[in-house]
Design an enzyme around this catalytic site. Structure first.
Site, PDB file in Angstrom:
ATOM      1  CB  THR A  14      -0.928   0.031   1.232  1.00  0.00           C
ATOM      2  OG1 THR A  14      -0.142   0.101   2.412  1.00  0.00           O
ATOM      3  CG2 THR A  14      -1.834  -1.189   1.269  1.00  0.00           C
ATOM      4  CG  ASP A  15      -1.171   4.842  -1.333  1.00  0.00           C
ATOM      5  OD1 ASP A  15      -1.848   4.585  -0.301  1.00  0.00           O
ATOM      6  OD2 ASP A  15      -1.682   5.302  -2.368  1.00  0.00           O
ATOM      7  CG  MET A  16       2.772   7.455   2.689  1.00  0.00           C
ATOM      8  SD  MET A  16       3.538   9.077   2.754  1.00  0.00           S
ATOM      9  CE  MET A  16       3.072   9.610   4.389  1.00  0.00           C
ATOM     10  CB  VAL A  19      -5.046   3.114  -1.492  1.00  0.00           C
ATOM     11  CG1 VAL A  19      -5.510   2.675  -2.867  1.00  0.00           C
ATOM     12  CG2 VAL A  19      -6.175   3.809  -0.736  1.00  0.00           C
TER      13      VAL A  19
END
Length: 129
Positions: A14-16, A19
């Site tokens: 995931t990103d920050m 997601v």
């Protein structure tokens, strides 16, 4: 016939915002394709070592529909589309609880180790039709 492959979304996927980063969908469907090939009885190492043939990604068309998130349990489905002498088209989808999140049409070609297109071995064409 539809092949299903389970994927668990980890923090590293995931990103920050929590997601799934877009490139990781390509990793998920690659793992599912490898599992699908193994499931139809094709040993890719033997295919390369004995027959000198590998599968190469020729084209991918992807559609991002909805985000997957940290800790989601996903299912990647793989179905066979068109099969020709050297080309294999697969349809892949990533779902969460039946909801379509991502879909792709993937075109693979058979190639020799020196990079020349070659026919898919007959036993493989029979297994994917």
């Amino acid at each position: 016939m539809t092949h299903e492959f389970q994927v668990q979304v980890y923090y590293e996927d995931t990103d920050m915002a929590g997601v799934v980063y877009h490139a990781n969908y390509l990793k998920f469907i690659e793992r599912a394709r490898s599992d699908w090939v193994r499931g139809i009885g094709v040993d890719q190492n033997a295919l390369r070592e004995i027959e000198g043939i590998v599968f190469v990604l020729r084209r991918i068309e992807a559609d991002f529909r909805a985000p997957a998130r940290f800790e989601d349990a996903l299912v990647v489905t793989t179905t066979t589309g068109a099969v020709s002498g050297v080309r294999l088209v697969l349809h892949q989808e990533v779902l969460r609880d039946g909801e379509l999140l991502f879909s792709a049409e993937v075109t693979l070609v058979a190639m020799t180790l020196d990079g020349q297109p070659t026919r898919l071995p007959q036993q493989i064409r029979r297994r994917v039709n």
